[in-house]
Design a protein around this motif. Structure first.
Motif, mmCIF file in Angstrom:
data_model
loop_
_atom_site.group_PDB
_atom_site.id
_atom_site.type_symbol
_atom_site.label_atom_id
_atom_site.label_comp_id
_atom_site.label_asym_id
_atom_site.label_seq_id
_atom_site.Cartn_x
_atom_site.Cartn_y
_atom_site.Cartn_z
ATOM 1 N N TYR A 153 41.696 45.765 48.158
ATOM 2 C CA TYR A 153 41.836 44.332 47.815
ATOM 3 C C TYR A 153 40.835 44.015 46.702
ATOM 4 O O TYR A 153 39.647 44.315 46.826
ATOM 5 C CB TYR A 153 41.542 43.470 49.045
ATOM 6 N N THR A 154 41.368 43.403 45.607
ATOM 7 C CA THR A 154 40.508 43.071 44.467
ATOM 8 C C THR A 154 40.697 41.605 44.103
ATOM 9 O O THR A 154 41.768 41.023 44.302
ATOM 10 C CB THR A 154 40.851 43.945 43.252
ATOM 11 N N ALA A 155 39.641 41.027 43.563
ATOM 12 C CA ALA A 155 39.685 39.614 43.126
ATOM 13 C C ALA A 155 38.901 39.497 41.817
ATOM 14 O O ALA A 155 37.820 40.100 41.683
ATOM 15 C CB ALA A 155 39.101 38.702 44.186
ATOM 16 N N THR A 156 39.460 38.744 40.846
ATOM 17 C CA THR A 156 38.807 38.533 39.548
ATOM 18 C C THR A 156 38.730 37.038 39.265
ATOM 19 O O THR A 156 39.453 36.220 39.855
ATOM 20 C CB THR A 156 39.583 39.241 38.424
ATOM 21 N N ASN A 157 37.861 36.682 38.309
ATOM 22 C CA ASN A 157 37.746 35.272 37.935
ATOM 23 C C ASN A 157 38.704 34.863 36.818
ATOM 24 O O ASN A 157 38.745 33.701 36.417
ATOM 25 C CB ASN A 157 36.314 34.956 37.512
ATOM 26 N N VAL A 158 39.465 35.852 36.309
ATOM 27 C CA VAL A 158 40.447 35.564 35.253
ATOM 28 C C VAL A 158 41.793 36.106 35.699
ATOM 29 O O VAL A 158 41.884 37.256 36.141
ATOM 30 C CB VAL A 158 40.025 36.208 33.911
ATOM 31 N N ALA A 159 42.822 35.312 35.617
ATOM 32 C CA ALA A 159 44.147 35.753 36.021
ATOM 33 C C ALA A 159 44.682 36.769 35.029
ATOM 34 O O ALA A 159 44.461 36.668 33.823
ATOM 35 C CB ALA A 159 45.095 34.571 36.130
ATOM 36 N N GLY A 179 49.466 36.373 36.355
ATOM 37 C CA GLY A 179 49.022 35.029 36.663
ATOM 38 C C GLY A 179 48.289 34.918 37.989
ATOM 39 O O GLY A 179 48.030 33.806 38.447
ATOM 40 N N GLN A 180 47.906 36.013 38.574
ATOM 41 C CA GLN A 180 47.211 36.002 39.863
ATOM 42 C C GLN A 180 45.819 36.623 39.695
ATOM 43 O O GLN A 180 45.637 37.597 38.962
ATOM 44 C CB GLN A 180 47.981 36.795 40.917
ATOM 45 N N ALA A 181 44.874 36.018 40.333
ATOM 46 C CA ALA A 181 43.480 36.506 40.249
ATOM 47 C C ALA A 181 43.139 37.503 41.355
ATOM 48 O O ALA A 181 42.066 38.120 41.334
ATOM 49 C CB ALA A 181 42.503 35.332 40.321
ATOM 50 N N THR A 182 44.023 37.667 42.313
ATOM 51 C CA THR A 182 43.772 38.617 43.419
ATOM 52 C C THR A 182 44.910 39.622 43.485
ATOM 53 O O THR A 182 46.043 39.326 43.061
ATOM 54 C CB THR A 182 43.659 37.884 44.764
ATOM 55 N N MET A 183 44.593 40.795 44.022
ATOM 56 C CA MET A 183 45.601 41.830 44.157
ATOM 57 C C MET A 183 45.198 42.761 45.324
ATOM 58 O O MET A 183 44.012 43.049 45.501
ATOM 59 C CB MET A 183 45.713 42.636 42.867
#
Length: 282
Positions: free
Chosen positions: A132-138, A142-146
């Motif tokens: 599970y990854t999360a970024t501050n830029v989409a 268009g999604q910031a998490t994956m």
């Protein structure tokens, strides 16, 4: 015991002196009584010195001063219950209580565990992964998490016969552990049977020694009365008292043999605790 024998020898020396003064015996009897008394005194000194040397050796082993007294062991501390005198019951108790038998049984369990571990190598390996990854830029989506998840299956089909060889080795270890257990059990049974037999022999010898002491005391009393009445010689009295002394020494030796035999049986059955000098409750 040596001191008691010395008192007897002194008494006979006084009797011989008195009878010599009245002309009832020859001087040879007094000389023999004096020699016996001196020999008894020498035995007392030798026994005391041997006792002192034994205490000194014990103190050296314990690394402590020789400021203690030696107490006789309590016979109840090494008493064997009557119900375990039966050989079959004693063997059963020994097989349950002996640590070497327990160790041999544990070796079988360990060998079986090793065999199971080898059998598990025939099964496939299943791996589960998740991320599970999360970024501050989409991103482009268009999604910031994956997140991702996956399963991986690995199965070794051919290993050149390594698992078969390890399995045969594990089976051999199990067979070896079982053979060691049978050997340990037979050794324990043999030790128990011999200990029970030795104890029976020691107790029978103790009973005989006690009877010998009783008869020797009676013979010594009769010999003394006969000597005082002038019906027997001092040499005859000396022989009777020597027999009494030997009987008493034999009684002490047989008493020790009985206690040692009880200790041997308790050890063979796994009931004796050497650290506490007592029996373990069955």
């Amino acid at each position: 015991m040596q001191e008691q024998l010395l008192d007897v020898r002194r008494g006979f020396e006084r009797d011989a002196q008195n009878r010599l003064e009245v002309g009832d015996v020859e001087r040879l009897a007094l000389l023999r009584a004096t020699l016996d008394r001196k020999e008894a005194e020498q035995e007392v000194v030798r026994s005391r010195n041997a006792y002192a040397n034994a205490k000194s050796a014990l103190a050296a082993l314990l690394a402590r001063p020789v400021d203690f007294d030696v107490a006789l062991p309590k016979e109840s501390a090494v008493a064997i219950p009557v119900e375990v005198r039966d050989v079959s019951a004693a063997e059963t108790t020994a097989l349950e209580r002996r640590p070497d038998a327990a160790s041999a049984r544990l070796d079988i369990d360990l060998a079986r565990g090793g065999r199971k571990q080898i059998l598990f190598e025939y099964l496939p390996d299943l791996y589960a992964t998740a991320n599970y990854t999360a970024t501050n830029v989409a991103g482009l989506t268009g999604q910031a998490t994956m997140w991702t998840a996956g399963l991986s299956l690995s199965w070794t089909l051919l290993d050149g016969g390594l698992r078969e060889a390890n399995l045969r080795e594990a089976n051999g270890r199990i067979a070896e552990a079982r053979a060691n257990l049978r050997g340990a059990e037979e050794k324990i049974r043999d030790e128990v049977r011999r200990a029970v037999t030795d104890l029976g022999t020691a107790e029978a010898n103790l009973g005989t020694a006690e009877e010998r002491v009783k008869l020797s005391w009676e013979s010594a009393r009769l010999a003394k009365e006969s000597f005082e009445a002038g019906a027997s010689t001092y040499l005859q009295v000396t022989d009777v008292n020597a027999t009494l002394a030997n009987a008493q020494l034999s009684l002490v030796a047989e008493s020790l043999n009985v206690q040692l035999s009880r200790l041997a049986l308790a050890r063979a059955m796994g009931l004796f605790d050497p650290t506490g000098n007592s029996l373990v409750e069955p």
